[in-house]
Design an enzyme around this catalytic site. Structure first.
Site: not given
Ligand code: FAD
Ligand code: UDP
Length: 365
Positions: A170, A174, A247, A278, A298, A346, A348
């Site tokens: 991911r 560069r 996780r 982080r 986090e 996984y 985005d």
């Molecule tokens: P969710 O956002 O999980 O929504 C599901 C919803 O369903 C929740 O509100 C939950 O409460 C509800 N729900 C579940 N079960 C029930 C039930 N039984 N009854 C009623 N409601 C229910 N993507 C990026 O593009 N850029 C980023 O930088 C990025 N950073 C991330 C960092 C973290 C820590 C995480 C965990 C994800 C990150 N993502 C990022 C991914 C992004 O969060 C997801 O792609 C997106 O939010 C997924 O949307 P979703 O609707 O599928 O799920």
């Molecule tokens: N990663 C790492 N060092 C860093 C940042 C990321 O080794 O400083 C690795 C780690 O395994 C992570 C993966 O690169 O799960 C992908 O990183 P990304 O930032 O895409 O993870 P996200 O938090 O968006 O899931």
């Protein structure tokens, strides 16, 4: 009675609800939390939009998705360039000429390339079978040891040689002095926060908060012709085949009485000893100038049933278990499964929007 019951008000649910409402179907959104937005939810504290479930940076190569998101928010010019802190040594991320220069003193791409080549030679494998082999193939041993191993093992709670190689692919590698974390054509943060963006998506659509669909499934199924379920797929089936692993991220959020704590939105702690992965300083996502600042440490922990699932663990064991749940899901005629938890992927944000748009296009009642 409605045409569509949408379980979950995250991006998948919100986009799907918007699209189907605009096609003339009646929709009701159920959300078990006390707010909309799923994991992209942001909450204002001290005038700063705090990313309650982890830092979210919108980035995409998909013009259709970028335009779609732009209907509901204006995006700022934020470009993600995290800093890695390894025992106080600072490196630029993702892996680029700034990183190689700091690590080895090399100045030109040719020198960097030669050093990576030298470092990976003894452990090079033709087809990397796990994250460790893949990482060493990409950037050599020093960077693997200082910037990848500790962070990854903290984040995933598993040794790097037991994690799939794709996770590390991911990240860009560069041979230029470009420290943009993403290769995407479009990137930014919605001004005013993600919650506002999702609110606009759900405009005019009834949403019932604090309601867990699974607790009264039969009742709700009788209220709708079709159900779109975006919660965890294994929870839907009562974990009958066993629980899929996730996780979880635990956040320790603090308001600090200072304008600038770390000078960057994202600082990764890549050594094994620092317990958190982080620190996010939320104001820097929006170039904030408030007198105070809000930071979140986090901590990555193993998920247990009943807790919030964050990252699906897409290793072989869990992928095989998911496939079994998928077969059960395909037999559920009234219910469509979508999103990060419903598809155990996984995803985005841009991919979730694209998937919801596609699902809406295919859904007919
Ligand atoms: P969710 O956002 O999980 O929504 C599901 C919803 O369903 C929740 O509100 C939950 O409460 C509800 N729900 C579940 N079960 C029930 C039930 N039984 N009854 C009623 N409601 C229910 N993507 C990026 O593009 N850029 C980023 O930088 C990025 N950073 C991330 C960092 C973290 C820590 C995480 C965990 C994800 C990150 N993502 C990022 C991914 C992004 O969060 C997801 O792609 C997106 O939010 C997924 O949307 P979703 O609707 O599928 O799920
Ligand atoms: N990663 C790492 N060092 C860093 C940042 C990321 O080794 O400083 C690795 C780690 O395994 C992570 C993966 O690169 O799960 C992908 O990183 P990304 O930032 O895409 O993870 P996200 O938090 O968006 O899931």
């Amino acid at each position: 009675m409605v045409d569509l019951l949408i379980v979950g008000s995250g991006l998948f649910g919100a986009v799907f609800a918007r699209e189907m409402t605009d096609r003339g179907y009646s929709c009701l959104v159920l959300e078990k939390r006390d707010h909309i937005g799923g994991n992209v939810y942001t909450k204002e504290i001290e005038g700063i939009q705090v990313h309650r479930y982890g830092a979210h940076i919108f980035h995409t190569n998909d013009e259709k998705v970028w335009k779609y998101a732009g209907r509901f928010a204006r995006f700022n010019r934020y470009t993600n360039s995290p800093i890695a802190n390894y025992h106080g040594e600072i490196y630029s991320m993702p892996f680029n000429m700034h990183t190689f220069n700091k690590m080895w003193g090399v100045v030109t791409p040719e020198e960097a390339q030669a050093e990576i080549q030298r470092q990976r030679q003894s452990r090079f494998v033709e087809h990397p079978a796990n994250l460790e082999e893949q990482a060493i193939n990409l950037v050599g041993v020093d960077i693997y040891e200082k910037l990848i191993k500790g962070y990854t093992e903290k984040q995933w709670g598993r040794p790097c040689d037991q994690l799939p190689a794709f996770i590390i692919r991911r990240l860009p590698v560069r041979l230029t002095y470009d420290n943009n974390y993403f290769n995407a054509l479009y990137q930014g943060i919605p001004m005013g926060g993600y919650t506002k963006m999702v609110e606009r998506m759900l405009e005019g659509i009834p949403v019932q908060l604090n309601t867990d669909y699974l607790q009264q499934r039969d009742y709700w199924n009788n209220q709708a012709r079709k159900v779109i379920y975006t919660g965890p797929i294994d929870a839907y089936f009562g974990y009958s085949l066993g629980a899929l692993e996730y996780r979880e991220v635990r956040f320790e959020t603090q308001v600090l009485d200072m304008p600038n704590y770390q000078g960057n939105a994202v600082v990764n702690y890549t050594d094994r000893e620092t317990p958190y992965t982080r620190i996010i300083e939320h104001k820097h996502f929006e170039f904030g100038t408030q007198p105070k600042t809000v930071i979140s440490r986090e901590y990555s922990v193993e998920w247990k049933p009943g807790r919030e699932p964050y990252y699906p663990v897409n290793d072989e064991k869990n992928t095989a278990l998911y496939q079994k749940y998928r077969q059960l899901a395909d037999k559920e005629e009234q219910v469509l499964f979508g999103g990060r938890l419903g598809e155990y992927r996984y995803y985005d944000m841009d991919q979730v929007i694209a998937a919801a748009l596609e699902a809406a296009e295919k859904t007919q009642l």
